[in-house]
Design a protein around this motif. Structure first.
Motif, short mmCIF file in Angstrom:
data_model
loop_
_atom_site.label_atom_id
_atom_site.label_comp_id
_atom_site.label_asym_id
_atom_site.label_seq_id
_atom_site.Cartn_x
_atom_site.Cartn_y
_atom_site.Cartn_z
N THR A 48 0.82 -1.21 0.00
CA THR A 48 0.00 0.00 0.00
C THR A 48 0.86 1.26 0.00
OG1 THR A 48 -0.17 0.01 2.42
CG2 THR A 48 -1.90 -1.13 1.18
N GLN A 49 2.10 1.18 0.48
CA GLN A 49 2.99 2.34 0.53
C GLN A 49 3.75 2.55 -0.78
OE1 GLN A 49 2.93 4.46 3.17
NE2 GLN A 49 1.29 3.10 3.82
N PHE A 50 3.72 1.58 -1.69
CA PHE A 50 4.47 1.67 -2.93
C PHE A 50 3.83 2.71 -3.84
CE2 PHE A 50 5.79 0.31 -7.17
CZ PHE A 50 7.14 0.16 -6.97
N ASP A 51 4.66 3.61 -4.38
CA ASP A 51 4.18 4.69 -5.24
C ASP A 51 4.43 4.31 -6.70
OD1 ASP A 51 3.33 7.07 -6.32
OD2 ASP A 51 5.06 8.23 -5.63
N LEU A 52 3.35 4.03 -7.43
CA LEU A 52 3.47 3.62 -8.83
C LEU A 52 3.93 4.76 -9.74
CD1 LEU A 52 0.29 1.39 -9.17
CD2 LEU A 52 2.67 0.66 -9.08
N SER A 53 3.74 6.00 -9.32
CA SER A 53 4.14 7.13 -10.16
C SER A 53 5.63 7.44 -10.03
CB SER A 53 3.32 8.36 -9.79
OG SER A 53 3.60 8.74 -8.45
N ASP A 54 6.31 6.85 -9.06
CA ASP A 54 7.73 7.09 -8.85
C ASP A 54 8.53 5.98 -9.53
OD1 ASP A 54 10.19 7.92 -7.98
OD2 ASP A 54 9.88 7.34 -5.89
N SER A 55 9.37 6.35 -10.49
CA SER A 55 10.15 5.34 -11.21
C SER A 55 11.48 5.04 -10.52
CB SER A 55 10.41 5.80 -12.64
OG SER A 55 11.19 6.98 -12.65
N GLN A 58 12.54 2.64 -4.29
CA GLN A 58 11.71 2.89 -3.13
C GLN A 58 12.08 1.91 -2.04
OE1 GLN A 58 7.52 3.17 -4.11
NE2 GLN A 58 8.01 3.81 -6.17
#
Length: 104
Positions: A48-55, A58
């Motif tokens: 849930t904390q993973f940001d899909l918009s950040d390439s 993480q």
């Protein structure tokens, strides 16, 4: 954060493995189920904390190794050499091939 996901099952297995044989099987099973449940909850929280918009990378963890040289290791398979070059891939010198033939 990812290190918890890696080490928690190993620590749980080690603790359960060193339990005396006098511990009932049901308690051992419940302990293993508890460790597995904690790992599952931790995995869901990380998901849930993973940001899909950040390439970029993480959940990385920086481990200071040699403070005076400002050299440390990232647990994401990269090396941080200094603050001015924060995350470059580690370059290892080429290794010589191993001769597997028997010497006569």
């Amino acid at each position: 954060m990812l290190s918890v996901l890696i080490w928690l099952p190993m620590i749980g297995a080690a603790v359960i493995g060193f339990l005396p044989q006098s511990v009932p099987t049901k308690q051992v099973r419940n302990a293993a189920l508890t460790v597995s449940g904690v790992v599952l909850l931790w995995t869901i929280w990380l998901f849930t904390q993973f940001d899909l918009s950040d390439s970029g990378l993480q959940f990385r963890e920086y481990l200071p190794w040699i403070e005076t040289a400002k050299f440390g290791l990232l647990r994401s398979s990269q090396t941080c050499l200094s603050k001015s070059f924060p995350c470059r891939r580690a370059h290892f010198p080429p290794t010589r091939p191993i001769n597997l033939r028997k010497r006569s």
